[in-house]
Design a protein around this motif. Structure first.
Motif, short mmCIF file in Angstrom:
data_model
loop_
_atom_site.label_atom_id
_atom_site.label_comp_id
_atom_site.label_asym_id
_atom_site.label_seq_id
_atom_site.Cartn_x
_atom_site.Cartn_y
_atom_site.Cartn_z
N GLY A 130 0.82 -1.21 0.00
CA GLY A 130 0.00 0.00 0.00
C GLY A 130 0.85 1.26 0.00
N PRO A 131 0.22 2.43 0.04
CA PRO A 131 0.95 3.70 0.02
C PRO A 131 1.88 3.85 1.22
CG PRO A 131 -1.41 4.04 -0.29
CD PRO A 131 -1.23 2.61 0.11
N GLU A 132 2.93 4.65 1.03
CA GLU A 132 3.84 5.00 2.11
C GLU A 132 3.20 6.14 2.92
OE1 GLU A 132 6.98 4.22 3.22
OE2 GLU A 132 7.12 2.46 1.92
N PRO A 133 2.94 5.94 4.21
CA PRO A 133 2.23 6.96 4.99
C PRO A 133 2.98 8.26 5.20
CG PRO A 133 2.90 5.12 6.37
CD PRO A 133 3.17 4.70 4.98
N LEU A 134 4.30 8.26 5.00
CA LEU A 134 5.07 9.50 5.15
C LEU A 134 5.45 10.12 3.81
CD1 LEU A 134 7.46 8.78 8.17
CD2 LEU A 134 5.21 9.90 8.15
N ASP A 135 4.95 9.53 2.73
CA ASP A 135 5.23 10.08 1.40
C ASP A 135 4.59 11.46 1.27
OD1 ASP A 135 4.67 10.52 -1.62
OD2 ASP A 135 6.03 8.81 -1.60
N PHE A 138 1.10 11.48 0.03
CA PHE A 138 0.05 10.82 0.79
C PHE A 138 -0.73 11.89 1.57
CE2 PHE A 138 -1.49 8.29 4.51
CZ PHE A 138 -2.38 7.51 3.80
N SER A 139 -1.70 12.48 0.91
CA SER A 139 -2.46 13.60 1.47
C SER A 139 -3.65 13.11 2.28
CB SER A 139 -2.96 14.49 0.33
OG SER A 139 -3.88 13.76 -0.48
N LEU A 140 -4.28 14.05 2.98
CA LEU A 140 -5.51 13.73 3.71
C LEU A 140 -6.58 13.22 2.76
CD1 LEU A 140 -7.34 13.67 6.18
CD2 LEU A 140 -7.73 16.14 5.87
N ASN A 141 -6.69 13.84 1.59
CA ASN A 141 -7.68 13.38 0.61
C ASN A 141 -7.41 11.94 0.17
OD1 ASN A 141 -9.13 15.76 0.63
ND2 ASN A 141 -8.05 16.65 -1.13
N ALA A 142 -6.12 11.62 -0.01
CA ALA A 142 -5.76 10.26 -0.41
C ALA A 142 -6.14 9.27 0.68
CB ALA A 142 -4.26 10.18 -0.71
N PHE A 143 -5.93 9.66 1.94
CA PHE A 143 -6.29 8.78 3.05
C PHE A 143 -7.80 8.60 3.15
CE2 PHE A 143 -7.12 8.13 7.69
CZ PHE A 143 -6.52 6.88 7.80
N GLN A 144 -8.54 9.69 2.96
CA GLN A 144 -10.00 9.60 3.01
C GLN A 144 -10.53 8.66 1.92
OE1 GLN A 144 -10.56 13.92 2.86
NE2 GLN A 144 -11.57 13.85 4.86
N ASP A 145 -9.92 8.74 0.74
CA ASP A 145 -10.32 7.82 -0.34
C ASP A 145 -10.00 6.37 0.04
OD1 ASP A 145 -11.21 9.92 -1.87
OD2 ASP A 145 -9.37 10.07 -3.07
N TYR A 192 -16.23 11.60 10.62
CA TYR A 192 -15.39 12.40 9.70
C TYR A 192 -14.18 13.00 10.43
CZ TYR A 192 -14.04 16.20 6.54
OH TYR A 192 -13.33 17.06 5.74
N ASN A 193 -14.45 13.60 11.61
CA ASN A 193 -13.36 14.24 12.35
C ASN A 193 -12.36 13.22 12.89
OD1 ASN A 193 -15.49 13.47 14.22
ND2 ASN A 193 -14.33 14.52 15.81
N GLU A 194 -12.82 11.99 13.16
CA GLU A 194 -11.92 10.94 13.64
C GLU A 194 -11.01 10.45 12.52
OE1 GLU A 194 -14.24 8.70 17.25
OE2 GLU A 194 -15.02 8.37 15.22
N ILE A 195 -11.52 10.40 11.31
CA ILE A 195 -10.69 10.03 10.16
C ILE A 195 -9.57 11.05 9.96
CG2 ILE A 195 -10.67 9.74 7.65
CD1 ILE A 195 -13.51 8.58 7.90
N ILE A 196 -9.93 12.32 10.08
CA ILE A 196 -8.93 13.38 9.94
C ILE A 196 -7.87 13.25 11.03
CG2 ILE A 196 -8.56 15.88 10.08
CD1 ILE A 196 -11.35 16.24 8.85
N GLN A 197 -8.31 13.03 12.27
CA GLN A 197 -7.37 12.89 13.38
C GLN A 197 -6.48 11.67 13.20
OE1 GLN A 197 -6.60 14.95 16.15
NE2 GLN A 197 -4.92 13.47 15.99
N LEU A 198 -7.05 10.56 12.73
CA LEU A 198 -6.26 9.34 12.52
C LEU A 198 -5.17 9.58 11.49
CD1 LEU A 198 -5.99 6.35 13.32
CD2 LEU A 198 -7.55 5.79 11.44
N TYR A 199 -5.49 10.27 10.43
CA TYR A 199 -4.49 10.60 9.41
C TYR A 199 -3.32 11.39 10.01
CZ TYR A 199 -2.29 13.25 5.61
OH TYR A 199 -1.38 13.84 4.77
N HIS A 200 -3.64 12.44 10.76
CA HIS A 200 -2.58 13.27 11.35
C HIS A 200 -1.79 12.49 12.40
CE1 HIS A 200 -3.56 16.92 9.21
NE2 HIS A 200 -4.83 16.84 9.59
N SER A 201 -2.46 11.60 13.12
CA SER A 201 -1.76 10.80 14.12
C SER A 201 -0.79 9.81 13.46
CB SER A 201 -2.77 10.04 14.98
OG SER A 201 -3.54 10.94 15.76
#
Length: 269
Positions: A130-135, A138-145, A192-201
């Protein structure tokens, strides 16, 4: 098992030690740790220069100037040491590469391996990751998708290498702690807000762990004070029964899909 931060730490340190240097000799002490006959392995690597060292997920790739690549996966129990013969650990060494008077020792490769491939073969070998999480891409939009139609528990999803590459048992728990989310919840239950937080975490925890050298027990070389430095900063992993640093509750351990999982019931929701 070493995860993304441990292997990225190794990559950064080895880049300064061996990138651009010639492999002056090769010794294979365990045939099962390689994928070709030892004579072929030695012939294709001896007197080759390390052109570049890359990381993909939990693996390191050593690019040689003859077009071949050494693909390293340490798996469970594997580690490395770089230095002179008199400084090497008193452990069984499966493979070692010499760079003049200094050597790169591969230790504990019972499940791990150092395989030799042509460059295009390596690309095929790693294509399911899968994608590299520190690339940078690898944007928030990519993670949401990525999570839009994902089901299953958060813990199980985070360690799935076809979903995201490089995260394992330790950092999946630390990521969920940072996000204040229980790893036993299902991905499709996240707001929705938890997905955003998970990405940043994900990004923050992996960046910090890399900065502090990951959790490997052994230094990479004599005088290495970086490798293994993240241990004091771990909040839940391997801390069953201890008090949570954030809320004081006891850290819980349970098995999730046969994997150990640590979390705090007090402040993870």
């Amino acid at each position: 098992m070493p995860e993304l931060p441990e292997m990225e730490n190794y990559r950064l340190l080895l880049k300064n030690k061996i990138e651009g240097k010639e492999i002056t000799d090769v010794f294979v002490n365990r045939e099962k740790s390689i994928n070709v006959q030892s004579t072929i392995f030695e012939d294709k690597t001896r007197q080759q220069r390390i052109c570049a060292i890359h990381r993909r997920a939990k693996q390191l790739l050593f690019y040689l100037d003859n077009g071949h690549v050494l693909l390293l996966h340490l798996m469970l129990g594997g580690w490395m040491f770089y230095g002179k013969e008199e400084d090497k650990p008193d452990r069984t060494i499966q493979i070692h590469l010499s760079f003049g008077e200094e050597h790169l020792y591969f230790i504990g490769l019972r499940l791990g391996y150092l395989h030799l491939f042509e460059e295009k073969e390596v690309e095929t070998k790693l294509q399911d990751l899968g994608p590299e999480p520190l690339d940078i891409n690898f944007s928030l939009n990519a993670f949401q998708d990525l999570v839009s139609n994902k089901r299953g528990r958060i813990k199980t999803t985070l360690v799935d290498q076809s979903f995201l590459s490089g995260i394992g048992n330790c950092y999946s728990d630390e990521i969920c702690f940072h996000a204040k989310i229980l790893p036993t919840r299902n991905m499709n239950d996240l707001a929705y807000n938890e997905i955003i937080q998970l990405y940043h975490s994900i990004r923050q925890v992996l960046q910090q762990a890399t900065q502090y050298g990951g959790y490997m027990d052994y230094p990479l070389y004599k005088g290495d004070r970086k490798t293994g430095g993240v241990e004091p900063f771990l909040n839940v992993y391997d801390r069953e029964g201890e008090n949570c640093k954030r809320c004081g509750s006891k850290i819980t351990k349970e098995e999730v899909s046969s994997r150990k999982c640590f979390y705090c019931k007090g402040c993870q929701k």
